[in-house]
Design a protein around this motif. Structure first.
Motif, PDB file in Angstrom:
ATOM      1  N   GLY A   1      60.014  34.368  42.939  1.00  0.00           N
ATOM      2  CA  GLY A   1      60.799  35.249  42.084  1.00  0.00           C
ATOM      3  C   GLY A   1      61.236  34.644  40.773  1.00  0.00           C
ATOM      4  N   LEU A   2      60.814  33.409  40.481  1.00  0.00           N
ATOM      5  CA  LEU A   2      61.185  32.769  39.221  1.00  0.00           C
ATOM      6  C   LEU A   2      60.132  33.068  38.159  1.00  0.00           C
ATOM      7  N   SER A   3      60.564  33.552  37.015  1.00  0.00           N
ATOM      8  CA  SER A   3      59.641  33.725  35.901  1.00  0.00           C
ATOM      9  C   SER A   3      59.183  32.339  35.465  1.00  0.00           C
ATOM     10  N   THR A   4      57.883  32.055  35.598  1.00  0.00           N
ATOM     11  CA  THR A   4      57.364  30.699  35.451  1.00  0.00           C
ATOM     12  C   THR A   4      56.327  30.632  34.343  1.00  0.00           C
ATOM     13  N   VAL A   5      56.389  29.527  33.606  1.00  0.00           N
ATOM     14  CA  VAL A   5      55.379  29.230  32.594  1.00  0.00           C
ATOM     15  C   VAL A   5      54.763  27.880  32.946  1.00  0.00           C
ATOM     16  N   GLY A   6      53.451  27.869  33.217  1.00  0.00           N
ATOM     17  CA  GLY A   6      52.741  26.614  33.443  1.00  0.00           C
ATOM     18  C   GLY A   6      52.298  26.045  32.115  1.00  0.00           C
ATOM     19  N   VAL A   7      52.683  24.797  31.846  1.00  0.00           N
ATOM     20  CA  VAL A   7      52.366  24.155  30.574  1.00  0.00           C
ATOM     21  C   VAL A   7      51.353  23.039  30.847  1.00  0.00           C
ATOM     22  N   ASP A   8      50.210  23.105  30.181  1.00  0.00           N
ATOM     23  CA  ASP A   8      49.184  22.084  30.390  1.00  0.00           C
ATOM     24  C   ASP A   8      48.304  22.026  29.156  1.00  0.00           C
ATOM     25  N   PHE A   9      47.501  20.962  29.037  1.00  0.00           N
ATOM     26  CA  PHE A   9      46.655  20.796  27.872  1.00  0.00           C
ATOM     27  C   PHE A   9      45.194  21.133  28.139  1.00  0.00           C
ATOM     28  N   LYS A  10      44.872  21.552  29.361  1.00  0.00           N
ATOM     29  CA  LYS A  10      43.476  21.820  29.687  1.00  0.00           C
ATOM     30  C   LYS A  10      43.384  23.121  30.474  1.00  0.00           C
ATOM     31  N   PRO A  11      43.154  24.238  29.790  1.00  0.00           N
ATOM     32  CA  PRO A  11      43.146  25.547  30.463  1.00  0.00           C
ATOM     33  C   PRO A  11      42.156  25.647  31.608  1.00  0.00           C
ATOM     34  N   ILE A  12      41.082  24.868  31.571  1.00  0.00           N
ATOM     35  CA  ILE A  12      40.095  24.963  32.655  1.00  0.00           C
ATOM     36  C   ILE A  12      40.715  24.602  33.994  1.00  0.00           C
ATOM     37  N   HIS A  13      41.805  23.799  33.977  1.00  0.00           N
ATOM     38  CA  HIS A  13      42.458  23.413  35.220  1.00  0.00           C
ATOM     39  C   HIS A  13      43.079  24.614  35.928  1.00  0.00           C
ATOM     40  N   HIS A  14      43.684  25.525  35.167  1.00  0.00           N
ATOM     41  CA  HIS A  14      44.467  26.579  35.809  1.00  0.00           C
ATOM     42  C   HIS A  14      43.893  27.987  35.627  1.00  0.00           C
ATOM     43  N   ARG A  15      42.694  28.108  35.080  1.00  0.00           N
ATOM     44  CA  ARG A  15      42.199  29.449  34.757  1.00  0.00           C
ATOM     45  C   ARG A  15      41.994  30.302  35.998  1.00  0.00           C
ATOM     46  N   HIS A  16      41.597  29.683  37.130  1.00  0.00           N
ATOM     47  CA  HIS A  16      41.352  30.471  38.332  1.00  0.00           C
ATOM     48  C   HIS A  16      42.655  31.019  38.914  1.00  0.00           C
ATOM     49  N   LEU A  17      43.689  30.181  38.948  1.00  0.00           N
ATOM     50  CA  LEU A  17      44.966  30.673  39.464  1.00  0.00           C
ATOM     51  C   LEU A  17      45.649  31.600  38.463  1.00  0.00           C
ATOM     52  N   ALA A  18      45.352  31.441  37.177  1.00  0.00           N
ATOM     53  CA  ALA A  18      45.892  32.383  36.192  1.00  0.00           C
ATOM     54  C   ALA A  18      45.350  33.782  36.460  1.00  0.00           C
ATOM     55  N   ALA A  19      44.058  33.875  36.747  1.00  0.00           N
ATOM     56  CA  ALA A  19      43.463  35.186  37.067  1.00  0.00           C
ATOM     57  C   ALA A  19      44.036  35.728  38.371  1.00  0.00           C
TER      58      ALA A  19
END
Length: 546
Positions: A378-396
């Motif tokens: 329930g927390l509005s969360t922002v993932g901060v990272d320098f390499k989008p390829i790391h998190h693109r699957h979980l972003a989708a």
């Protein structure tokens, strides 16, 4: 010896293959000779290596480990043969039984198409496995992008492997997998050359072409092909300054203007393409004096002086991007039940009640496992990272589930990125708190200073900063504030936590709470535990700024 002076290797005295790699025993007469060999599995070339540069001694033999990219294929039987790349002579052959030993090993993609490793040991479809009908769309794309660049006022030409193949072989290099273009600006100041590159990008976008920017002078232009796919062509910009040519990628060498202009022409796969006025001079600047000798395992050895100039002029927002981070394999997480870290659970518990933030910032989120879990809490969360390829699957995955989660790009190693990112994050609904697991113990001093600045800016209004680092034993006798970067770069290293606390104070922070404990692999998200270790001493800190 390398290049044109390569020594022809005599047949090996023995070749053995096991689950760890290849074990070569060369003839004593060949000891010390560095020779480029192709590795063939069932008579199909997969990759190439140099017998001295890429191996290590194991008794009287030389050990060549399997490239990591091949790991998922190495289960079954295959015939391994080694072929001298220049002299095309087989020097060794062995039958191999790997893993379960069931079936024949096939290095192919999901459609059954052959794959190989390029010179960077990246798995892809190489040109030696494509027929002319498959190559034609690439040539059409090159012609299209060159025409678009010309319409925007840029006289571009074939560069790097494409130019090398055109001049040396009249076509594509079999062990290559992409096409490269280059151009030399008429400006002689880096700022003016960068401004021109951005004008070029805007002009291309206005003409309907998607453009991805790598640096101040590096672009990728995407074009649509007849089969509905998209091909990206790299366009490397350069300029002349004080008698030298600097071309993005790897070039910084003395150069004459009439070696560039007027452009000449070369034949490439039966078509005519533009090239520098003296293509041999540019190829020597790119690959050295032995560029005429094929080298499928070539590695660029750019002088540090050239790297520093190109970094300072053009790669300002990419500092530290070469680090190899320990993250879960993103593709494998796309449909899997996620296990958050014990740190994430502790952080959310610590931030309950009056400390509960409106926005939680997970700095160094990696694949986004913890960020996805906190969003589900329930927390509005922002993932901060320098390499989008790391998190693109979980972003989708988060978007499909409607989670209050988004991702934000920031590079802690670059001041401009931190200042811009911090200003944007500070405008999010507050109060805002920062959580960060094993970032301060993986970056260098510049990265830690970037983190302190970002956390200071983002938590204005009363938020907290919660971090976890690996802890070095007290009295270890080493300065562990700055983790060494040689070997395992970017992976967390134990820190002297007392020194870290003092460093935080020197940058305006105050540690409110310190918790020392020992973690096991069960306390970490998948892929986030030190390799080869059963436990890890860690410290958690609660900090505030201002």
């Amino acid at each position: 010896m390398t290049g044109a002076e390569q020594h022809p290797l005599a047949p090996l005295r023995s070749l053995r293959v096991d689950d760890e790699g290849l074990l070569l025993e060369p003839d004593p007469a060949d000891a010390g000779h560095d020779v480029a060999l192709d590795v063939l599995l069932d008579d199909r070339r997969i990759w190439s290596f140099w017998t001295v540069r890429d191996t290590h001694e194991e008794g009287a033999a030389l050990r060549l480990p399997w490239p990591p990219a091949l790991a998922r294929f190495l289960d079954g039987r295959t015939t391994v043969s080694l072929v001298d790349h220049v002299h095309r002579a087989e020097v060794g052959r062995a039958e191999a039984v790997l893993g379960s030993g069931e079936g024949r090993i096939a290095v192919v993609d999901k459609q059954g198409r052959p794959l190989g490793l390029d010179k960077s040991l990246v798995l892809s479809r190489l040109f030696d496995s494509r027929d002319p009908e498959q190559v034609a769309p690439l040539l059409d794309s090159i012609e299209q992008v060159l025409a678009e660049l010309r319409a925007c006022g840029i006289e571009a030409f074939l560069a790097y492997g494409s130019l090398l193949g055109a001049v040396r072989e009249g076509g594509l290099i079999g062990h290559d997998n992409d096409a490269d273009l280059g151009y030399v600006s008429t400006y002689d100041h880096p700022a003016e050359a960068v401004a021109e590159s951005f004008r070029l990008q805007r002009a291309l976008v206005e003409r309907g072409l998607p453009v991805t920017r790598y640096s101040g002078m590096g672009l990728r232009v995407d074009v649509s092909e007849p089969d509905g796919g998209t091909r990206g062509l790299d366009v490397f910009g350069g300029f002349m300054r004080e008698g030298s040519l600097y071309l993005m990628g790897e070039v910084g060498a003395p150069f004459e203007r009439d070696w560039v202009w007027p452009l000449s022409e070369v034949r490439f796969e039966g078509r005519t393409f533009p090239a520098p006025a003296a293509p041999d001079k540019l190829l020597e600047a790119m690959y050295g004096p032995t560029w005429r000798t094929p080298d499928p395992a070539y590695k660029f050895t750019t002088p540090q002086s050239t790297t520093r100039r190109l970094d300072g002029w053009f790669r300002g927002t990419r500092g530290g991007r070469i680090l190899e981070w320990d993250v879960a394999k993103p593709r494998e997480l796309a449909g899997r039940t996620l296990r958050p870290s014990a740190f994430a659970r502790w952080a959310v518990g610590t931030l309950e009640g009056p400390l509960r933030p409106t926005t939680l910032l997970d700095v160094g989120c990696g694949a986004g496992v913890d960020a996805t879990w906190t969003a589900r809490e329930g927390l509005s969360t922002v993932g901060v990272d320098f390499k989008p390829i790391h998190h693109r699957h979980l972003a989708a995955r988060a978007e499909a589930e409607g989670l209050p989660l988004r991702f934000h790009w920031t590079n802690l190693n670059e001041v401009r990125s931190v200042m811009a990112g911090g200003a944007q994050l500070a405008r999010l609904p507050g109060p805002r708190s920062v959580v960060s697991r094993h970032v301060l113990d993986a970056v260098d001093g510049d990265g830690r200073r970037g983190f302190y600045r970002l956390a200071d800016m983002a938590t204005r209004g009363g938020g907290r900063t919660l971090v976890q680092v690996r802890r070095a034993p007290r009295g270890a006798g080493e300065d562990r504030v700055t983790p060494p970067q040689a070997g395992g770069r970017g992976r967390s290293r134990p820190l002297d936590v007392d020194a870290l606390v003092a460093e935080v104070a020197a940058h305006g922070g105050r540690v409110l709470e310190r918790v020392d404990l020992t973690e096991t692999a069960a306390d970490a998200p998948e892929g986030g535990f030190p390799r080869g270790e059963e436990t890890s001493d860690v410290t958690r800190l609660v900090m505030t700024w201002h």
